[in-house]
Structures are given as structure tokens and as C-alpha cells.
Design a protein around this motif. Structure first.
Motif, PDB file in Angstrom:
ATOM      1  N   ARG A 154      32.673 -24.577   3.945  1.00  0.00           N
ATOM      2  CA  ARG A 154      31.762 -25.328   2.385  1.00  0.00           C
ATOM      3  C   ARG A 154      30.213 -24.004   2.623  1.00  0.00           C
ATOM      4  N   PHE A 155      29.794 -24.035   3.474  1.00  0.00           N
ATOM      5  CA  PHE A 155      28.043 -23.494   3.000  1.00  0.00           C
ATOM      6  C   PHE A 155      28.478 -21.947   2.842  1.00  0.00           C
ATOM      7  N   GLU A 156      29.651 -21.276   3.563  1.00  0.00           N
ATOM      8  CA  GLU A 156      30.010 -20.204   3.307  1.00  0.00           C
ATOM      9  C   GLU A 156      30.081 -19.989   1.607  1.00  0.00           C
ATOM     10  N   GLU A 157      31.357 -21.218   1.278  1.00  0.00           N
ATOM     11  CA  GLU A 157      31.538 -21.284   0.120  1.00  0.00           C
ATOM     12  C   GLU A 157      30.676 -21.082  -0.933  1.00  0.00           C
ATOM     13  N   LEU A 158      29.309 -21.845  -0.982  1.00  0.00           N
ATOM     14  CA  LEU A 158      28.020 -21.701  -1.277  1.00  0.00           C
ATOM     15  C   LEU A 158      27.549 -20.791  -0.948  1.00  0.00           C
ATOM     16  N   LEU A 159      27.477 -19.336  -0.259  1.00  0.00           N
ATOM     17  CA  LEU A 159      26.217 -18.896  -0.296  1.00  0.00           C
ATOM     18  C   LEU A 159      27.740 -17.336  -1.286  1.00  0.00           C
ATOM     19  N   THR A 160      28.710 -17.263  -0.617  1.00  0.00           N
ATOM     20  CA  THR A 160      29.781 -16.998  -1.800  1.00  0.00           C
ATOM     21  C   THR A 160      28.788 -16.943  -3.285  1.00  0.00           C
ATOM     22  N   ARG A 161      29.469 -18.146  -3.882  1.00  0.00           N
ATOM     23  CA  ARG A 161      28.878 -18.512  -5.660  1.00  0.00           C
ATOM     24  C   ARG A 161      27.492 -17.754  -5.202  1.00  0.00           C
ATOM     25  N   LEU A 162      26.411 -18.061  -4.864  1.00  0.00           N
ATOM     26  CA  LEU A 162      25.233 -17.462  -5.254  1.00  0.00           C
ATOM     27  C   LEU A 162      25.058 -16.469  -5.081  1.00  0.00           C
ATOM     28  N   ARG A 163      25.366 -15.479  -4.323  1.00  0.00           N
ATOM     29  CA  ARG A 163      25.337 -14.149  -4.343  1.00  0.00           C
ATOM     30  C   ARG A 163      26.405 -13.282  -5.691  1.00  0.00           C
ATOM     31  N   SER A 164      27.079 -14.533  -5.988  1.00  0.00           N
ATOM     32  CA  SER A 164      27.769 -13.828  -7.292  1.00  0.00           C
ATOM     33  C   SER A 164      27.740 -13.762  -8.610  1.00  0.00           C
ATOM     34  N   THR A 165      26.352 -14.310  -7.972  1.00  0.00           N
ATOM     35  CA  THR A 165      25.130 -14.696  -9.437  1.00  0.00           C
ATOM     36  C   THR A 165      24.257 -13.708 -10.115  1.00  0.00           C
ATOM     37  N   PRO A 166      24.337 -13.411 -11.997  1.00  0.00           N
ATOM     38  CA  PRO A 166      23.246 -12.646 -12.696  1.00  0.00           C
ATOM     39  C   PRO A 166      22.480 -12.537 -11.095  1.00  0.00           C
ATOM     40  N   GLU A 167      21.441 -13.513 -11.247  1.00  0.00           N
ATOM     41  CA  GLU A 167      20.257 -14.021 -10.369  1.00  0.00           C
ATOM     42  C   GLU A 167      20.604 -13.193  -9.244  1.00  0.00           C
ATOM     43  N   TRP A 168      21.229 -12.959  -8.348  1.00  0.00           N
ATOM     44  CA  TRP A 168      21.591 -12.306  -6.923  1.00  0.00           C
ATOM     45  C   TRP A 168      21.085 -10.268  -7.646  1.00  0.00           C
ATOM     46  N   GLN A 169      21.198  -9.981  -8.564  1.00  0.00           N
ATOM     47  CA  GLN A 169      21.373  -9.012  -8.634  1.00  0.00           C
ATOM     48  C   GLN A 169      20.107  -8.317  -8.535  1.00  0.00           C
ATOM     49  N   TYR A 170      19.193  -9.682  -8.772  1.00  0.00           N
ATOM     50  CA  TYR A 170      17.532  -8.980  -8.367  1.00  0.00           C
ATOM     51  C   TYR A 170      17.102  -9.034  -6.883  1.00  0.00           C
ATOM     52  N   VAL A 171      17.845  -9.082  -6.202  1.00  0.00           N
ATOM     53  CA  VAL A 171      17.637  -9.215  -4.693  1.00  0.00           C
ATOM     54  C   VAL A 171      18.122  -8.252  -3.824  1.00  0.00           C
ATOM     55  N   ASP A 172      16.778  -7.895  -3.504  1.00  0.00           N
ATOM     56  CA  ASP A 172      16.574  -5.963  -2.931  1.00  0.00           C
ATOM     57  C   ASP A 172      16.560  -6.813  -1.561  1.00  0.00           C
ATOM     58  N   ARG A 173      15.832  -7.505  -0.901  1.00  0.00           N
ATOM     59  CA  ARG A 173      16.035  -8.062   0.890  1.00  0.00           C
ATOM     60  C   ARG A 173      16.392  -9.140   0.491  1.00  0.00           C
ATOM     61  N   GLU A 174      17.930  -9.335   1.878  1.00  0.00           N
ATOM     62  CA  GLU A 174      18.019 -10.540   1.922  1.00  0.00           C
ATOM     63  C   GLU A 174      18.351 -10.635   3.297  1.00  0.00           C
ATOM     64  N   ILE A 175      18.200 -11.285   4.246  1.00  0.00           N
ATOM     65  CA  ILE A 175      18.613 -11.161   6.018  1.00  0.00           C
ATOM     66  C   ILE A 175      19.546 -12.446   6.137  1.00  0.00           C
ATOM     67  N   ASP A 176      20.676 -12.747   6.699  1.00  0.00           N
ATOM     68  CA  ASP A 176      21.447 -13.987   6.363  1.00  0.00           C
ATOM     69  C   ASP A 176      21.287 -13.806   8.424  1.00  0.00           C
ATOM     70  N   ILE A 177      20.867 -15.116   9.024  1.00  0.00           N
ATOM     71  CA  ILE A 177      20.661 -15.649   9.688  1.00  0.00           C
ATOM     72  C   ILE A 177      20.937 -17.407  10.337  1.00  0.00           C
ATOM     73  N   ARG A 178      22.130 -17.198  11.412  1.00  0.00           N
ATOM     74  CA  ARG A 178      22.730 -18.376  11.988  1.00  0.00           C
ATOM     75  C   ARG A 178      21.986 -18.881  12.585  1.00  0.00           C
ATOM     76  N   LEU A 179      21.806 -19.981  12.761  1.00  0.00           N
ATOM     77  CA  LEU A 179      21.675 -20.650  14.526  1.00  0.00           C
ATOM     78  C   LEU A 179      22.573 -22.217  14.772  1.00  0.00           C
ATOM     79  N   VAL A 180      22.437 -22.358  16.103  1.00  0.00           N
ATOM     80  CA  VAL A 180      23.394 -23.326  15.940  1.00  0.00           C
ATOM     81  C   VAL A 180      21.802 -24.115  17.442  1.00  0.00           C
ATOM     82  N   ARG A 181      21.673 -25.459  17.047  1.00  0.00           N
ATOM     83  CA  ARG A 181      21.138 -26.417  18.075  1.00  0.00           C
ATOM     84  C   ARG A 181      21.274 -26.086  19.431  1.00  0.00           C
TER      85      ARG A 181
END
Length: 182
Positions: A154-181
Motif C-alpha cells: 500500500r505504501f508503494e502504491e501511495l508513492l506511485t500515485r503521488l509521483r505520477s501527479t502534476p505536482e511531482w513535475q516540480y520535484v528536482d531532487r528526491e531521495i528514497d530511504i527505506r528503513l526497518v526498526r
């Protein structure tokens, strides 16, 4: 001291182990194995490999009804079952910041449906946004997400949806850091 200020410190120790780190857009961060986060006083003396700082601020683009809807279903951070996390620092382009507030709101909500998209994934995916632009940091926003392993898809789906929006065309730097406790 500002209790809303937070440091994210990537280094060799910390309660969160970094399972992956990739640059989605722009320059990467130096690789590291663990992450600590907390108020500056709690992390004093720990510089790590890199440090990002943000502040909890007022909600910028959500209207009253949207804020109420989010608050009614948002899960708290630190839930025992939420042993997965993601830190996503991002910077928006100067073209984004050159837009007027109402133009940014239109892109954020009317065109990209940011709030409605987030609502679809609550309470499974908890989130806290930290602002960094006015602190002179290399990113404008630091977004911290926590979720249970069963909610990873579900988290992956959320990111996919957000990254496909017109808003994300304005992102020029993004780092994806995944973690486990740890």
C-alpha cells in the motif's frame, strides 16, 4: 529551543537500519547503514555521515475540512506494529516557488489531489512532514512515513500515485530511504 525541530542523522548507529537508499531525482546522499532521528538536544554530539534538519510547521495547502478529515484517521507515529519506515527528502524547483500560493494550491490539490490520495492510505501509513527550505537545508521537505510490513504494498502504491501527479513535475531532487526498526 524549538521543540518542533528535528534532526535526521545517517551514520553507523541508530534505531533504524537503512535497507535501501536511492536518488529518484538529483544528487544522492552518501550511503550509510543506520538512521537516528529526534530533537537536536537528544542527538547532540552525533554528526554522522549526513544530517538533515526540518521543523514541524503549519499545514500549508490543506483547507479546514481536509485537515479535519486527515486528523480523524491519521495514525500516530511510533506504533509497535509499524516497523518499516521511509524518509523521503525532496526539493522542488524554483519554478514551483515562483508560483503564487493559490497556483501551488491548485497544483497540489485540484490537479494532483494530494490530500485525497493520502486519505486513501490512512491509517495504515502514518506520516509527518517537516519543512526545511527556510532553514537553508538542501531539501525543502523531509517526509517521514511509518507502516507495518503487511502495508508495504500500500505504501508503494501511495508513492506511485503521488509521483505520477502534476505536482511531482516540480520535484528536482528526491531521495528514497527505506528503513526497518532495529
Amino acid at each position: 529551543m524549538n521543540s518542533r525541530l528535528i534532526h535526521f542523522i545517517g551514520g553507523a548507529a541508530g534505531p533504524w537500519q537503512i535497507s535501501s537508499m536511492r536518488a529518484v531525482a538529483g544528487e544522492p546522499l552518501m550511503p550509510t547503514s543506520h538512521l537516528q532521528l529526534g530533537p537536536p538536544a537528544a542527538l547532540a554530539g552525533n554528526s554522522g555521515t549526513w544530517q538533515l534538519t526540518g521543523v514541524m510547521s503549519n499545514v500549508r495547502y490543506a483547507e479546514k475540512a481536509e485537515r479535519a478529515a486527515l486528523a480523524s484517521v491519521q495514525a500516530p507515529l511510533g506504533r509497535a506494529e509499524a516497523t518499516c519506515a521511509a524518509l523521503i527528502p525532496l526539493r522542488k524547483s524554483e519554478a514551483w516557488w515562483a508560483l503564487a500560493q493559490d497556483e501551488r494550491r491548485a497544483l497540489f490539490e485540484q490537479q494532483s489531489h494530494h490530500t485525497q490520495t493520502r486519505l486513501a492510505y490512512l491509517p495504515a501509513v502514518a506520516r509527518q512532514l517537516y519543512h526545511s527550505r527556510d532553514l537553508g537545508e538542501p531539501f525543502d521537505f523531509l517526509t517521514w512515513f511509518e507502516y507495518a510490513p503487511a502495508d508495504e504494498a500500500r505504501f508503494e502504491e501511495l508513492l506511485t500515485r503521488l509521483r505520477s501527479t502534476p505536482e511531482w513535475q516540480y520535484v528536482d531532487r528526491e531521495i528514497d530511504i527505506r528503513l526497518v526498526r532495529c
